[in-house]
Design a protein around this motif. Structure first.
Motif, PDB file in Angstrom:
ATOM      1  N   ILE A  15      55.188   6.574  30.038  1.00 23.95           N
ATOM      2  CA  ILE A  15      53.896   6.235  29.449  1.00 23.95           C
ATOM      3  C   ILE A  15      53.325   5.009  30.148  1.00 23.95           C
ATOM      4  O   ILE A  15      52.142   4.952  30.463  1.00 23.95           O
ATOM      5  CB  ILE A  15      54.018   5.996  27.927  1.00 23.95           C
ATOM      6  CG1 ILE A  15      54.261   7.328  27.222  1.00 23.95           C
ATOM      7  CG2 ILE A  15      52.776   5.318  27.375  1.00 23.95           C
ATOM      8  CD1 ILE A  15      54.629   7.176  25.766  1.00 23.95           C
ATOM      9  N   PHE A  16      54.189   4.019  30.417  1.00 25.23           N
ATOM     10  CA  PHE A  16      53.724   2.818  31.100  1.00 25.23           C
ATOM     11  C   PHE A  16      53.206   3.115  32.498  1.00 25.23           C
ATOM     12  O   PHE A  16      52.330   2.429  33.010  1.00 25.23           O
ATOM     13  CB  PHE A  16      54.827   1.757  31.180  1.00 25.23           C
ATOM     14  CG  PHE A  16      55.051   1.042  29.887  1.00 25.23           C
ATOM     15  CD1 PHE A  16      54.017   0.372  29.260  1.00 25.23           C
ATOM     16  CD2 PHE A  16      56.284   1.060  29.288  1.00 25.23           C
ATOM     17  CE1 PHE A  16      54.220  -0.284  28.051  1.00 25.23           C
ATOM     18  CE2 PHE A  16      56.498   0.403  28.083  1.00 25.23           C
ATOM     19  CZ  PHE A  16      55.455  -0.268  27.465  1.00 25.23           C
ATOM     20  N   LEU A  17      53.753   4.158  33.122  1.00 21.94           N
ATOM     21  CA  LEU A  17      53.311   4.499  34.467  1.00 21.94           C
ATOM     22  C   LEU A  17      51.949   5.185  34.490  1.00 21.94           C
ATOM     23  O   LEU A  17      51.226   5.096  35.476  1.00 21.94           O
ATOM     24  CB  LEU A  17      54.341   5.416  35.143  1.00 21.94           C
ATOM     25  CG  LEU A  17      55.711   4.805  35.385  1.00 21.94           C
ATOM     26  CD1 LEU A  17      56.643   5.849  35.997  1.00 21.94           C
ATOM     27  CD2 LEU A  17      55.619   3.594  36.293  1.00 21.94           C
ATOM     28  N   ILE A  18      51.595   5.870  33.386  1.00 20.47           N
ATOM     29  CA  ILE A  18      50.357   6.642  33.403  1.00 20.47           C
ATOM     30  C   ILE A  18      49.284   6.115  32.457  1.00 20.47           C
ATOM     31  O   ILE A  18      48.239   6.732  32.308  1.00 20.47           O
ATOM     32  CB  ILE A  18      50.628   8.129  33.074  1.00 20.47           C
ATOM     33  CG1 ILE A  18      51.162   8.289  31.658  1.00 20.47           C
ATOM     34  CG2 ILE A  18      51.541   8.744  34.088  1.00 20.47           C
ATOM     35  CD1 ILE A  18      51.255   9.708  31.193  1.00 20.47           C
ATOM     36  N   LEU A  19      49.525   4.980  31.849  1.00 20.91           N
ATOM     37  CA  LEU A  19      48.555   4.459  30.887  1.00 20.91           C
ATOM     38  C   LEU A  19      47.292   3.940  31.566  1.00 20.91           C
ATOM     39  O   LEU A  19      47.330   2.957  32.274  1.00 20.91           O
ATOM     40  CB  LEU A  19      49.163   3.298  30.086  1.00 20.91           C
ATOM     41  CG  LEU A  19      50.107   3.642  28.974  1.00 20.91           C
ATOM     42  CD1 LEU A  19      50.624   2.369  28.325  1.00 20.91           C
ATOM     43  CD2 LEU A  19      49.464   4.503  27.954  1.00 20.91           C
ATOM     44  N   PRO A  20      46.166   4.546  31.343  1.00 19.91           N
ATOM     45  CA  PRO A  20      44.893   3.961  31.758  1.00 19.91           C
ATOM     46  C   PRO A  20      44.318   3.244  30.541  1.00 19.91           C
ATOM     47  O   PRO A  20      43.302   3.626  29.997  1.00 19.91           O
ATOM     48  CB  PRO A  20      44.057   5.184  32.134  1.00 19.91           C
ATOM     49  CG  PRO A  20      44.584   6.257  31.247  1.00 19.91           C
ATOM     50  CD  PRO A  20      46.027   5.949  31.004  1.00 19.91           C
ATOM     51  N   LEU A  21      44.990   2.224  30.062  1.00 22.23           N
ATOM     52  CA  LEU A  21      44.840   1.610  28.751  1.00 22.23           C
ATOM     53  C   LEU A  21      43.434   1.344  28.276  1.00 22.23           C
ATOM     54  O   LEU A  21      42.515   1.221  29.041  1.00 22.23           O
ATOM     55  CB  LEU A  21      45.601   0.295  28.749  1.00 22.23           C
ATOM     56  CG  LEU A  21      46.968   0.415  28.137  1.00 22.23           C
ATOM     57  CD1 LEU A  21      47.065  -0.272  26.831  1.00 22.23           C
ATOM     58  CD2 LEU A  21      47.481   1.768  28.110  1.00 22.23           C
ATOM     59  N   GLY A  22      43.365   1.183  26.978  1.00 22.96           N
ATOM     60  CA  GLY A  22      42.114   0.906  26.296  1.00 22.96           C
ATOM     61  C   GLY A  22      41.662  -0.519  26.530  1.00 22.96           C
ATOM     62  O   GLY A  22      41.753  -1.355  25.645  1.00 22.96           O
ATOM     63  N   GLU A  23      41.152  -0.764  27.720  1.00 19.38           N
ATOM     64  CA  GLU A  23      40.700  -2.113  28.031  1.00 19.38           C
ATOM     65  C   GLU A  23      39.533  -2.546  27.145  1.00 19.38           C
ATOM     66  O   GLU A  23      39.377  -3.718  26.859  1.00 19.38           O
ATOM     67  CB  GLU A  23      40.295  -2.211  29.497  1.00 19.38           C
ATOM     68  CG  GLU A  23      41.481  -2.127  30.442  1.00 19.38           C
ATOM     69  CD  GLU A  23      41.073  -2.294  31.887  1.00 19.38           C
ATOM     70  OE1 GLU A  23      40.088  -3.022  32.142  1.00 19.38           O
ATOM     71  OE2 GLU A  23      41.730  -1.706  32.747  1.00 19.38           O
ATOM     72  N   GLY A 112      44.365   8.457  15.037  1.00 16.60           N
ATOM     73  CA  GLY A 112      44.228   7.752  16.303  1.00 16.60           C
ATOM     74  C   GLY A 112      45.205   8.206  17.367  1.00 16.60           C
ATOM     75  O   GLY A 112      45.072   7.843  18.533  1.00 16.60           O
ATOM     76  N   ALA A 113      46.206   9.000  16.978  1.00 16.95           N
ATOM     77  CA  ALA A 113      47.180   9.502  17.944  1.00 16.95           C
ATOM     78  C   ALA A 113      47.753  10.811  17.415  1.00 16.95           C
ATOM     79  O   ALA A 113      47.909  10.990  16.206  1.00 16.95           O
ATOM     80  CB  ALA A 113      48.295   8.493  18.165  1.00 16.95           C
ATOM     81  N   PHE A 141      43.217   5.628  22.711  1.00 17.90           N
ATOM     82  CA  PHE A 141      42.985   4.647  23.769  1.00 17.90           C
ATOM     83  C   PHE A 141      43.182   5.222  25.161  1.00 17.90           C
ATOM     84  O   PHE A 141      43.099   4.496  26.139  1.00 17.90           O
ATOM     85  CB  PHE A 141      43.857   3.415  23.580  1.00 17.90           C
ATOM     86  CG  PHE A 141      43.462   2.577  22.403  1.00 17.90           C
ATOM     87  CD1 PHE A 141      42.137   2.417  22.038  1.00 17.90           C
ATOM     88  CD2 PHE A 141      44.428   1.948  21.649  1.00 17.90           C
ATOM     89  CE1 PHE A 141      41.779   1.648  20.943  1.00 17.90           C
ATOM     90  CE2 PHE A 141      44.078   1.172  20.554  1.00 17.90           C
ATOM     91  CZ  PHE A 141      42.751   1.027  20.202  1.00 17.90           C
ATOM     92  N   GLY A 142      43.495   6.504  25.272  1.00 21.02           N
ATOM     93  CA  GLY A 142      43.539   7.128  26.581  1.00 21.02           C
ATOM     94  C   GLY A 142      44.822   7.793  27.008  1.00 21.02           C
ATOM     95  O   GLY A 142      44.770   8.840  27.646  1.00 21.02           O
ATOM     96  N   PRO A 143      46.002   7.242  26.723  1.00 21.80           N
ATOM     97  CA  PRO A 143      47.212   7.885  27.225  1.00 21.80           C
ATOM     98  C   PRO A 143      47.344   9.327  26.745  1.00 21.80           C
ATOM     99  O   PRO A 143      47.138   9.622  25.568  1.00 21.80           O
ATOM    100  CB  PRO A 143      48.339   7.024  26.654  1.00 21.80           C
ATOM    101  CG  PRO A 143      47.705   5.699  26.440  1.00 21.80           C
ATOM    102  CD  PRO A 143      46.295   5.983  26.043  1.00 21.80           C
ATOM    103  N   THR A 144      47.671  10.208  27.682  1.00 18.45           N
ATOM    104  CA  THR A 144      47.810  11.628  27.401  1.00 18.45           C
ATOM    105  C   THR A 144      48.934  12.166  28.278  1.00 18.45           C
ATOM    106  O   THR A 144      48.920  11.948  29.488  1.00 18.45           O
ATOM    107  CB  THR A 144      46.490  12.366  27.731  1.00 18.45           C
ATOM    108  OG1 THR A 144      45.435  11.772  26.978  1.00 18.45           O
ATOM    109  CG2 THR A 144      46.575  13.834  27.409  1.00 18.45           C
ATOM    110  N   LEU A 145      49.901  12.846  27.683  1.00 18.12           N
ATOM    111  CA  LEU A 145      50.986  13.423  28.467  1.00 18.12           C
ATOM    112  C   LEU A 145      51.578  14.605  27.736  1.00 18.12           C
ATOM    113  O   LEU A 145      51.400  14.767  26.532  1.00 18.12           O
ATOM    114  CB  LEU A 145      52.071  12.382  28.759  1.00 18.12           C
ATOM    115  CG  LEU A 145      52.780  11.740  27.566  1.00 18.12           C
ATOM    116  CD1 LEU A 145      54.045  12.505  27.209  1.00 18.12           C
ATOM    117  CD2 LEU A 145      53.121  10.309  27.905  1.00 18.12           C
ATOM    118  N   ALA A 146      52.268  15.444  28.490  1.00 18.80           N
ATOM    119  CA  ALA A 146      53.006  16.557  27.909  1.00 18.80           C
ATOM    120  C   ALA A 146      54.452  16.421  28.349  1.00 18.80           C
ATOM    121  O   ALA A 146      54.738  16.109  29.504  1.00 18.80           O
ATOM    122  CB  ALA A 146      52.443  17.895  28.368  1.00 18.80           C
TER     123      ALA A 146
END
Length: 183
Positions: A15-23, A112-113, A141-146
């Motif tokens: 998750i940390f590698l792909i987070l385009p965080l909610g700046e 929210g998630a 806030f943006g993170p999305t993964l499967a």
């Protein structure tokens, strides 16, 4: 389920590698970027754990599970969502009904998630496991993964293989803010 804690840790690392965080949230003074990352990580971890607990008995009995979700509401409470009628539907129809229901809750500002859990045929035809557990996780806030976890049922127990985490397109949080709430 020793693999669960390892799987959760690996998922959180990715998750940390792909987070385009909610700046935007962080910039609005609500929290720092690191605080937002930690919050997202904790919410994904709680949803994953609750989902695995919710499916462990079912997956052994039936060899799979009908789609269900675990959500974090706007009050930071995690709860499982099952649609009773979906249990009688074909899995692909139940998955679509579940997604539409979650979108309606997002439009109403209730969640929210999300983490959607379901089983599918293993796309890797050369693998030993015929089925995979699929967990689609999305955050406002943006993170999305499967996450795809191959599994087999042996001696009345589910045995999970090594997970694969992939990017996915947003399906729940891809709505426009001004759209009306759906039923």
């Amino acid at each position: 389920m020793k693999n669960t804690s390892t799987a959760v840790r690996a998922t959180m690392f990715l998750i940390f590698l792909i987070l385009p965080l909610g700046e935007l949230y962080a910039q609005s003074g609500g929290a720092t970027e690191d605080e937002v990352k930690q919050m997202v990580q904790k919410q994904f971890e709680r949803m994953y754990q609750k989902g695995v607990e919710n499916l462990s008995d079912r997956i052994v009995v039936s060899g799979g599970v009908k789609p269900f979700a675990v959500v974090t509401d706007t009050g930071d409470k995690t709860k499982a969502i099952r649609i009773k009628q979906a249990e009688e539907m074909p899995a692909d129809v139940a998955l679509e009904v579940l997604r539409r229901s979650l979108i309606a809750l997002v439009k109403k500002g209730k969640i929210g998630a999300t983490a959607i859990f379901y089983t599918a045929d293993n796309p890797n035809k050369e693998a030993n496991a015929e089925k995979v557990l699929v967990v689609e996780m999305e955050h406002i806030f943006g993170p999305t993964l499967a996450q795809l976890v191959p599994f087999t049922i042996k001696d009345g127990k589910a045995r999970f293989g090594d997970q694969v985490v992939v990017d996915m397109e947003k399906q729940i949080f891809n709505i426009k803010v001004d759209e009306e709430a759906a039923e």
